[in-house]
Each structure stands twice: as structure tokens, then as C-alpha cells.
Design a protein around this motif. Structure first.
Motif, PDB file in Angstrom:
ATOM      1  N   PRO A   1       0.798  -1.126  -0.060  1.00 22.34           N
ATOM      2  CA  PRO A   1       0.099  -0.069   0.024  1.00 22.34           C
ATOM      3  C   PRO A   1       0.852   1.296  -0.027  1.00 22.34           C
ATOM      4  O   PRO A   1       1.989   1.399   0.434  1.00 22.34           O
ATOM      5  N   THR A   2       0.392   2.281  -0.508  1.00 24.38           N
ATOM      6  CA  THR A   2       1.096   3.625  -0.667  1.00 24.38           C
ATOM      7  C   THR A   2       1.173   4.291   0.688  1.00 24.38           C
ATOM      8  O   THR A   2       2.196   4.977   0.867  1.00 24.38           O
ATOM      9  N   ASP A   3       0.276   4.063   1.551  1.00 24.97           N
ATOM     10  CA  ASP A   3       0.079   4.666   3.044  1.00 24.97           C
ATOM     11  C   ASP A   3      -0.589   4.057   3.760  1.00 24.97           C
ATOM     12  O   ASP A   3      -0.976   3.121   3.589  1.00 24.97           O
ATOM     13  N   LEU A   4      -0.675   4.732   4.951  1.00 19.46           N
ATOM     14  CA  LEU A   4      -1.535   3.763   6.066  1.00 19.46           C
ATOM     15  C   LEU A   4      -2.893   4.022   5.785  1.00 19.46           C
ATOM     16  O   LEU A   4      -3.688   3.150   6.223  1.00 19.46           O
ATOM     17  N   THR A   5      -3.515   4.786   5.247  1.00 16.28           N
ATOM     18  CA  THR A   5      -4.711   4.846   5.093  1.00 16.28           C
ATOM     19  C   THR A   5      -5.286   3.929   3.860  1.00 16.28           C
ATOM     20  O   THR A   5      -6.353   3.223   4.018  1.00 16.28           O
ATOM     21  N   GLN A   6      -4.445   3.760   3.146  1.00 18.68           N
ATOM     22  CA  GLN A   6      -4.803   2.669   1.848  1.00 18.68           C
ATOM     23  C   GLN A   6      -4.588   1.300   2.791  1.00 18.68           C
ATOM     24  O   GLN A   6      -5.526   0.525   2.630  1.00 18.68           O
TER      25      GLN A   6
ATOM     26  N   ARG B   1      -7.579  -1.502   2.972  1.00 20.35           N
ATOM     27  CA  ARG B   1      -7.473  -2.792   2.350  1.00 20.35           C
ATOM     28  C   ARG B   1      -7.689  -3.749   3.670  1.00 20.35           C
ATOM     29  O   ARG B   1      -8.316  -4.913   3.371  1.00 20.35           O
ATOM     30  N   ALA B   2      -7.429  -3.383   4.695  1.00 10.77           N
ATOM     31  CA  ALA B   2      -7.743  -4.370   6.244  1.00 10.77           C
ATOM     32  C   ALA B   2      -9.210  -4.707   6.400  1.00 10.77           C
ATOM     33  O   ALA B   2      -9.225  -5.385   7.013  1.00 10.77           O
ATOM     34  N   GLY B   3      -9.815  -3.500   5.984  1.00  7.60           N
ATOM     35  CA  GLY B   3     -11.372  -3.514   6.030  1.00  7.60           C
ATOM     36  C   GLY B   3     -12.065  -4.160   5.011  1.00  7.60           C
ATOM     37  O   GLY B   3     -13.529  -4.293   5.002  1.00  7.60           O
ATOM     38  N   THR B   4     -11.577  -4.509   3.699  1.00  7.74           N
ATOM     39  CA  THR B   4     -12.284  -4.975   2.812  1.00  7.74           C
ATOM     40  C   THR B   4     -12.884  -6.481   3.054  1.00  7.74           C
ATOM     41  O   THR B   4     -12.364  -7.139   3.935  1.00  7.74           O
ATOM     42  N   ARG B   5     -13.934  -6.759   2.460  1.00  2.06           N
ATOM     43  CA  ARG B   5     -14.559  -7.982   2.801  1.00  2.06           C
ATOM     44  C   ARG B   5     -13.745  -9.428   2.787  1.00  2.06           C
ATOM     45  O   ARG B   5     -13.748 -10.254   3.640  1.00  2.06           O
TER      46      ARG B   5
ATOM     47  N   ARG C   1       5.457   4.054   5.403  1.00  3.61           N
ATOM     48  CA  ARG C   1       5.785   5.213   6.453  1.00  3.61           C
ATOM     49  C   ARG C   1       6.096   6.591   5.644  1.00  3.61           C
ATOM     50  O   ARG C   1       5.445   7.656   6.129  1.00  3.61           O
ATOM     51  N   ALA C   2       6.953   6.337   4.481  1.00  4.28           N
ATOM     52  CA  ALA C   2       7.317   7.458   3.732  1.00  4.28           C
ATOM     53  C   ALA C   2       6.051   7.910   2.919  1.00  4.28           C
ATOM     54  O   ALA C   2       5.833   9.272   2.973  1.00  4.28           O
ATOM     55  N   GLY C   3       5.202   7.122   2.544  1.00  7.60           N
ATOM     56  CA  GLY C   3       3.771   7.347   1.844  1.00  7.60           C
ATOM     57  C   GLY C   3       3.038   8.215   2.719  1.00  7.60           C
ATOM     58  O   GLY C   3       2.419   9.117   2.454  1.00  7.60           O
ATOM     59  N   ASP C   4       2.878   7.508   3.922  1.00 13.14           N
ATOM     60  CA  ASP C   4       2.053   8.143   4.853  1.00 13.14           C
ATOM     61  C   ASP C   4       2.250   9.554   5.172  1.00 13.14           C
ATOM     62  O   ASP C   4       1.527  10.388   5.480  1.00 13.14           O
ATOM     63  N   LEU C   5       3.597   9.689   5.620  1.00 11.32           N
ATOM     64  CA  LEU C   5       4.304  10.957   5.818  1.00 11.32           C
ATOM     65  C   LEU C   5       4.003  12.124   4.812  1.00 11.32           C
ATOM     66  O   LEU C   5       3.373  13.156   5.279  1.00 11.32           O
ATOM     67  N   ALA C   6       4.217  11.678   3.505  1.00 16.83           N
ATOM     68  CA  ALA C   6       3.824  12.487   2.328  1.00 16.83           C
ATOM     69  C   ALA C   6       2.222  13.093   2.360  1.00 16.83           C
ATOM     70  O   ALA C   6       1.935  13.997   2.165  1.00 16.83           O
ATOM     71  N   PHE C   7       1.497  11.830   2.482  1.00 18.93           N
ATOM     72  CA  PHE C   7       0.001  12.227   2.384  1.00 18.93           C
ATOM     73  C   PHE C   7      -0.445  12.979   3.454  1.00 18.93           C
ATOM     74  O   PHE C   7      -1.369  13.665   3.110  1.00 18.93           O
TER      75      PHE C   7
END
Length: 891
Positions: free
Chosen positions: A41-46, A50-54, A793-799
Motif C-alpha cells: 500500500p502507498t500509505d497507512l490510509t490505504q 484494505r484491512a477492512g475489505t470483505r 511510512r514514507a508515503g503516509d508522511l507525505a500524504f
């Protein structure tokens, strides 16, 4: 203190909860749910999305043990958010259960670690998808057997009817239905008032409640309910959900259950009991004997297919007739023959040749395997068996299209097989050395570790493992009748439905097959795990027995249960498995019998091999004689056909006499010497070549005898010369025909030289062993995990970096691409190079995919910008024409 423990910094979403985790916790999450990292995943939001998908939640729930799953089911019927005290009450009941109280923190920690639950102990939240799967609804009851709440069940009741319930229950009337339902729910939640209400209930009404309390909570009523049902309906203890259907509200059921969400909780895994115990030396010796038999059986199987084995069916696999022939040749039942065939295939020793007339045969790898040490050869078979997803126990059954499943054919792969095999052997490793398990306790432990789908979905089906009994229905037309079953939760078919009960039953069958196959293969001996079997799975040394007796005292007697069992070994990586296999081979080698260099010749034209023979001796003797019986000693019988076979392979009579004299501990019997000389005297007297074929012989009387024989009519013989006969059949058929007539012809080449028909083995082209069908994405290694976490981590920091627009435009929220003109983009990048600032850019790649990045520009030249990309955590170069715009980060 973490954000989940600090109310002031309580996370508002799963993404925020993940941001509060350290790298070790994130690595544990990705290791337990590897589907979340495919792709990274690109960041922690993604990652949270994904962790909540069925699909991901269903997969995670399927891998929970029984108590952890029960905890998730209890959270699904608790408040949202729930407190730890409320969860503990649902699990332990009003009276409390010390075992549940002790085990609950670990179960809740597991749910948190796998991102199925987030929030602090005062605000526990089950992810929405898991709640939808596990919570009760009108379409399906909860796995706990509970129904909807009063507010949910009473949503469709008319306001007047709700006020009537209030009045009958002795509650003051309200101005709206919502407050009225809240008042009814408050009555049911109050232990004292609820007890007082139930004390007034007729005994027949209480009996109805008792029949519904553990589920299913739904029942049917007639248009004119009986008085005992009317009393319950008037007080809201039963609420209508549809015409003729009523439900027991969740609050009432919990009060009748003394607060328990489950009838039976299992906080502690059931121990694996030892049914018998043997001396470890006896276990190892028995297992070594089975291992030697396994090697001999595989060799015998492939030797039987040396010149090309059975044909491949059009749909793939081995025909029923060929499997029967193989079973007869190996002197084993057909299911056992299917196991050996599949084992050779899984080890890469057997494959199809890929020709137009496709047949099975040994692969070139078989020759290499056959020359290796016995321990290494066994380790290769055992390792292939552990990792194989093909399941020979299914041979002979029918698939979903009612087609018979054949050995070596399609449809035999079951991705759960390797995991079940490893778990079974790991549980055996937890027993004291020499202890054989009780099969029932072993299956109960496996079911606790991976509950059947009936336990996960509810549907009103009682769990055979939780010791539940079905709800007793009341009278059908005169009162309430508990519904039988109900559909499973979405994605979880109810037990007995297509694809549900079958999978759970398969896991139990896989466990039973594992015990039988491990014994045949020599991994276990007398049911107990051997020392080389323990090394094969990388298990620690076995604990010693507290009880020194070697057998149970009587029928049904079981040895004491050892509660402090050895920790179960984890699954091994490929490198670790290779090391473990080498260690197992070293332990097995000294236990295998030493090959012998001699046989005992007897006067009845037999030879007895008192043990395993050295390979050159066994090969030559296998050509010179036929195996008559096998066991601790092998009996070979010499016949004219077997001696002729040896002569056809290039041996002379003198060679055979010398061979027997050199390798027999007894003198060569005279009948055997006469047999060899007699067959050799006639061998090659006739010559067969290609005319289509011909027969030549210096003695024309022999040719006259052949022509006069009626059995030669089908060969199409005619005399070409006094010493030559021509035939319409090919040389091979002519050879067989003359041999059937009692002659011993020899084949010759076009130059007249005798052809030596050696038993050279037919081999397939090089083949790789079949790849196991994976049970989901592989578990990432530490290197991949470290790189993935660093990228996330890097993607989440940027996001999450605060941004502001260029040129004073309206602010943009995270997720929106910045938009500036080409001149503004170039000016902003050049200014950032001079000031060493960090910018936010929008970028569209060559495939048209849009993304946003945080970069620190280094230089701008030639239509490209070179910058340190904080999102990717590396230096990259971007074409200017693909940048949609730039924006500054907020201070």
C-alpha cells in the motif's frame, strides 16, 4: 503511552490507530495478514482501507482460534464502541469466569494485532466489515444465537402497539416510539425489574423463552396465539418481525443467559492426549523400517514403469484400470497405491512424457535420486509430502461436476493440506517422546485452532464442538416453533451448504490421512513421532514422560495429559526446511539396514535375500529372476523366461554362473546350473531381423518345424531360402510369437550382429515437480517487511503533510491533486531548488494513473526535475509535462 491507551489521543479511525503503531507491530500485522501487502500500500490510509475489505476480513476471521473468534462475535453484538468491562461481561457472564478473564486480554490483543479491533479499552471498535459478518440481522442470526435488539426488532411495530407494550409492562407512556422502545430496553437491562417481570410469568411462558434463549431466536406463531405466547407478546418479551414470525430480543436473551454471549466458552485449547506410549528406540526402529519400505516401494513402482508406464487419460491422470494394475504390482490396496504414485509425482520422480501418445514414466531426476544415500532419498520424499497440496485421499471421489477424481489427474489440489500436515506433526511433537496421540483429542485441538464454519457463521446450527444442543421447538400451530437453521452470514455459507461443511470435513479428513501417511512414510512409528520426523519439522527435543509405563493398562486407558507441553514449532522457510531435511537424513541413516552383498541359493530354483541388497546385485538379480515374495526377506525364483531375459540383456551363461558363485553364500544348486545352460544352449539359435521381418537358422529342420506349427499361422511366414523365413509381422511381434511357441530366438541387426536388448529405462524429458497451490499470498520475509513498512511510512508522511496552494488559491484537501499552469509549475520548482524547500506535486504516469507526491527538488533541466521523493523515500526524475501542478506545504 499509545494513542489506544490515552483517551486524549484516542484514534478516530483504523488508519489513525495504525499510525500509532511502531514498526514491530506493523510487521506483525503484515505477517499475520500477508494479503495486505500484495501489492504494497502507498500509505497507512490505504492499508487501513484494505484491512477492512470483505475478502481480507473473511480470510482473517477464518484463521482465528475458537476463543478469539468468540471474542469477535461478542464484540459484534456489544455496543459500538464497547468497553472492556462490557466485553468481559459478555464473555464471562454475570458470575464471572476466571479462565475467561485470564484469556480475554490475549484474545483481544490478537484481534488488535490483526487490525480487526481498534481503539482503547474504553472505546473498543470491531471493524465494520467484521461486524456486518458476525452481527445478527433479520436475514441471519448471530453465531452466538442472539437476535436483534429491542430497538432493531421494534422498528417496524406501530406506535400504538409500542404504547400497549409499555402499559402492559407497567411503564409510563411516552410521546414517541423511539423513547418507548428505549424504555422497554431499559426494563430488560435492569436485573431487578427484569427478575420481577419474569417472576410473574406463567411457567408455560418461561418454557417458551427457555426454548429460544440459546438460539435460533426466531419462532412462528399463529394468528391467534396461545395465552402463554400472548403474555410474552404483550410485554415485549417476544416481538413480531414479520407476519407470523416473532423474535426473542437480545436484551431478554442475555438476561436469561446470565449475561453470557455464548453457551460455552473455550478460553483454553483442549490438550492432545496420549493414547499409548512406547520406548523411543522402538518408535525410531519402527519408523526406520517403514522409511526403508517407502524407498523400496517407490523404486519398485518406477522400475515397473521403466519402459513407459500407463497412458495418460485424455482429461489427465491415471485410469482406474491402471491404478488397479499398479496396486496389484505393489501388492497394496488401491488407495495406498494412489498415495505412492502421487508421492513420486510430488517429488519430481514421475511425470508424463509429453509425447503424442502420452504416457507416464520416471524422470531423469529419478536416476540421480536413486544413486543418493538412503537418508537423503527419504528426506526428499518426506519434504515433498509435507509441502504437497495434492491430496491422494480424494482419489476415487467425485468433483463438483460429478467427474471421478483420478490419481495424477486434475482436481486433487487442496491448499489447506500442507498447513494441516504441519500442524498435526507439530502437535505430535508436543507430546512426550514415544507417545502416540489419541485421534479424537488431536482432532478436537485442530478444530479449536481453526473452528468449523458452523461455529463461525451461526445460522442456528448447534456446534458439535461446543457441546450445544439444538433448541427444542414448541408446538407448531398452537404456539412458537424455533426455526431450523437459517442462512449463513454473507461470505460464510452455513454448515451443510455448498462449500462449507465440505471444507470443514476435509480438514478433519486431512488430519486422519496425515496420521496414516506419516506412518507409511516412516515419519512416525507406532503412531508416535520419530526422532528423524521431529527433526524434519524443526521441532525441539521431546519432553520426557512422567509415566514410564510403555503401554496403557487396559482398553480405553489413556496416559496422563501433560499440560506443560513443548511449544509448537513454527512453519519453516525453504532454507530452514532444507537444513531440517538434512538433519533428519543424518538421524535416519544409522537406523536403516546395511545393504547385503549376498543371497542364499536353494535347490528349488529360488534365492533368498535375507535383507536389502546392494544396488548392483539387486539390479542384476532383478533381471535374472522374478520376485516371488517380499517382506523381511525377499524370495526370487529362477525360470526359463527370467534366464532368457538375462541373456537378452547381454549376459552369457559363463557370466551368470560366475555371478551366482560370487554372490551366493551357498553352493550353486545343480538344477539352477542346468537351467542356465539349457536356456543358453537354445538362446540365439534362431535369428530375427527385418524383412518386414525374417527368421534365419542354419538348421532347416527347425524352420520346417516352425512352418508346420499351427501357432505360426498368424505370423505370415514363408520360406525364402532353406535357412531363411520371411514374415509379415514386425521383428518385435515375431520374437514374441516364436517365444510363445517355445523357441528362444535372438534379434540381430542389418549387419547380422546379435542385438543386446538391455532393459534400458525410458525417461521423460527433464521435468520440475508440481508447484503446490498456495493458500493465499505467501508470508513475507523480514527483508520485504522492512522495505514495505519503510515505503508505507514514507508515503503516509507525505500524504498527511499539511499543504497550502500556490498563489493564494483556495486550500486543497489531502487526496486532491494540485493544479497550476506550466509556467507556475516551472517557477515553483526552480524556486524550491534555490531555497531547498519541499513541495507537493500532482503526477500522472505513462499509464494515466494519477498520484500525489511530496518532493524536495534538486535540479530542473532539460524538461525534467530531479528530486528526493519523500513518498517513495528515494531520488527520482519526473518529466515536467506529467506534473499537474505544485503546492507548498503548510508551516
Amino acid at each position: 503511552m499509545s494513542t489506544e491507551e490515552n483517551p486524549a489521543a484516542a484514534p478516530r479511525s483504523l488508519a489513525e490507530a495504525l499510525r500509532g503503531r511502531d514498526d514491530v507491530s506493523l510487521a506483525a500485522l503484515l505477517r499475520s495478514r500477508p494479503d495486505l501487502i500484495t501489492p504494497v500500500p502507498t500509505d497507512l490510509t490505504q492499508l487501513a482501507t484494505r484491512a477492512g475489505t470483505r475478502a481480507s476480513v473473511v480470510r482473517a476471521l477464518e484463521r482465528l482460534d475458537r476463543f478469539t473468534l468468540q471474542t469477535a462475535q461478542a464484540l459484534a453484538i456489544a455496543s459500538d464502541p464497547a468497553t472492556y468491562a462490557e466485553l468481559l461481561g459478555l464473555m464471562a457472564g454475570d458470575d464471572g469466569d476466571p479462565a475467561v478473564s485470564a484469556a480475554l486480554p490475549h484474545a483481544l490483543g490478537t484481534l488488535r494485532a490483526q487490525a480487526l479491533v481498534w481503539g482503547g479499552d474504553d472505546r473498543l471498535r470491531l471493524v465494520r466489515t467484521a461486524r456486518e459478518l458476525l452481527a445478527p440481522s433479520p436475514q441471519h442470526p448471530s453465531p452466538t444465537g442472539l437476535g436483534p435488539t429491542v430497538r432493531e426488532a421494534g422498528a417496524g411495530i406501530s406506535p400504538g402497539r409500542v404504547q400497549e407494550i409499555l402499559a402492559t409492562a407497567g411503564l409510563p407512556s411516552t410521546h414517541d416510539s423511539v423513547s418507548a422502545l428505549n424504555a422497554v430496553a431499559g426494563l430488560f437491562d435492569d436485573p431487578e425489574r427484569m427478575s420481577a417481570l419474569l417472576d410473574q410469568a406463567p411457567s408455560e411462558s418461561v418454557e417458551v423463552l427457555e426454548r429460544l434463549v440459546w438460539g435460533p431466536p426466531y419462532g412462528q406463531v399463529t394468528a391467534d396465539p396461545a395465552p402463554r405466547l400472548r403474555w410474552l407478546l404483550d410485554r415485549g418479551l417476544l416481538l413480531p418481525t414479520a407476519p407470523g414470525t416473532v423474535v426473542l430480543p437480545r436484551e431478554v436473551a442475555l438476561r436469561l443467559r446470565a449475561g453470557r454471549a455464548h453457551r460455552t466458552t473455550e478460553p483454553v485449547p483442549p490438550p492432545v492426549e496420549a493414547a499409548a506410549a512406547h520406548r523411543p528406540q522402538m518408535v525410531d526402529a519402527t519408523a526406520a523400517g517403514q522409511a526403508y519400505t517407502a524407498l523400496a516401494t517407490v523404486e519398485e513402482l518406477l522400475k515397473d514403469w521403466h519402459e513407459g508406464g500407463p497412458a495418460v487419460l485424455r482429461a489427465g491422470g491415471l485410469s482406474v484400470r491402471d491404478l488397479k494394475r499398479t496396486a496389484v504390482a505393489l501388492d497394496v490396496p488401491e488407495p495406498v497405491a494412489a498415495f505412492w504414485v502421487e508421492l513420486a509425482y510430488a517429488a519430481g520422480l514421475l511425470a508424463s512424457d509429453g509425447e503424442a501418445d502420452e504416457r507416464y514414466a520416471a524422470t531423469p531426476a529419478y536416476d540421480e535420486w536413486r544413486e543418493g544415500p538412503a537418508g537423503e532419498r527419504w528426506a526428499r520424499l518426506a519434504t515433498a509430502w509435507l509441502a504437497a497440496t495434492r491430496t491422494p485421499g480424494l482419489v476415487g471421489e467425485r468433483d463438483a461436476k460429478d467427474r471421478t477424481l483420478s490419481a495424477l489427474g486434475p482436481g486433487l489440489d487442496r491448499s489447506a493440506a500442507p498447513e494441516v500436515r504441519h500442524r498435526v506433526l507439530a502437535l505430535l511433537a508436543g507430546l512426550p517422546e514415544g507417545a502416540a496421540p489419541d485421534a479424537g483429542s488431536l482432532l478436537a485441538r485442530l478444530r479449536w485452532e481453526r473452528p468449523p464454519r458452523a461455529d463461525r457463521t451461526g445460522g442456528g446450527a448447534p456446534s458439535p464442538y461446543a457441546r450445544r444442543t439444538p433448541a427444542q421447538p414448541a408446538e407448531g400451530t398452537r404456539g412458537v416453533a424455533a426455526r431450523a437453521g437459517g442462512s449463513g452470514a454473507p461470505g460464510y455459507p452455513a454448515d451443510g451448504a455448498s462449500g462449507a461443511g465440505g471444507e470443514d470435513d476435509l480438514r478433519s479428513r486431512l488430519a486422519r490421512w496425515t496420521l496414516a501417511e506419516a506412518e507409511m512414510l516412516g515419519v512416525t512409528g507406532r503412531g508416535a513421532l520419530s526422532s528423524h520426523g521431529r527433526a524434519l519439522i524443526g521441532a525441539p527435543p521431546a519432553p520426557r514422560r512422567a509415566d514410564t509405563r510403555t503401554e496403557p493398562r487396559g482398553p480405553g486407558d489413556k496416559l496422563p495429559v501433560h499440560h506443560r507441553q513443548t511449544p509448537l514449532p513454527p512453519a519453516l522457510s525453504p532454507a530452514e526446511q532444507a537444513t531440517a531435511a538434512a538433519a533428519a537424513a543424518r538421524l535416519l541413516d544409522p537406523l536403516l539396514p546395511e545393504p547385503l552383498d549376498h543371497v542364499l541359493l536353494q535347490a528349488d530354483l529360488t534365492a533368498v535375500a535375507p535383507g536389502p541388497l546392494e544396488r548392483p546385485l539387486a539390479d542384476v538379480l532383478g533381471v535374472l529372476a522374478d520376485v516371488e515374495s517380499k517382506g523381511g526377506a525377499t524370495v526370487y525364483r529362477f525360470t526359463p523366461a527370467s534366464v532368457r531375459r538375462a541373456l537378452d540383456a547381454g549376459q552369457s551363461a559363463a557370466d551368470l554362473h560366475a555371478f551366482l558363485a560370487a554372490h551366493s553364500r551357498t553352493p550353486v544348486p545343480q538344477p539352477l546350473a542346468y537351467l542356465i545352460d539349457d536356456v543358453a544352449r537354445r538362446h540365439g539359435h534362431l535369428r530375427v531381423g527385418a524383412a518386414s521381418s525374417y527368421v534365419r537358422c542354419d538348421d532347416d529342420a527347425v524352420l520346417n518345424e516352425i512352418l508346420a506349427d499351427k501357432r505360426a499361422a498368424g505370423l505370415g511366414l514363408r520360406r525364402l531360402a532353406p535357412t531363411v523365413l520371411a514374415a509379415r509381422t514386425d521383428p518385435a511381434a515375431l520374437l514374441e510369437g516364436l517365444r510363445a511357441m517355445g523357441f528362444a530366438p535372438a534379434a540381430e541387426s542389418a549387419e547380422g550382429d546379435v542385438l543386446i536388448a538391455r532393459a534400458d529405462a525410458y525417461r521423460t524429458p527433464p521435468r520440475t515437480p508440481p508447484e503446490p497451490v498456495p493458500d493465499g499470498p505467501p508470508v513475507p520475509d523480514d527483508t520485504l517487511l522492512a522495505a514495505a513498512i519503510r515505503a508505507v511510512r514514507a508515503g503516509d508522511l507525505a500524504f498527511t503533510a499539511p499543504r497550502k496552494p500556490v498563489g493564494g488559491e483556495a486550500g486543497a484537501t489531502p487526496g486532491e491533486l494540485p493544479r497550476t499552469t506550466a509556467a507556475e509549475t516551472l517557477a515553483g520548482l526552480q524556486a524550491a531548488v534555490l531555497t531547498n524547500d519541499t513541495l507537493w506535486i500532482g503526477y500522472v504516469n505513462a499509464e494515466g494513473g494519477a498520484s500525489q507526491r511530496v518532493i524536495a527538488p534538486i535540479r530542473v533541466e532539460g524538461g525534467f526535475v530531479t528530486a528526493y521523493d519523500h513518498t517513495a523515500d528515494e531520488v527520482r526524475t519526473y518529466p515536467l509535462h506529467r506534473i499537474t501542478g505544485v503546492a507548498e506545504l503548510a508551516e
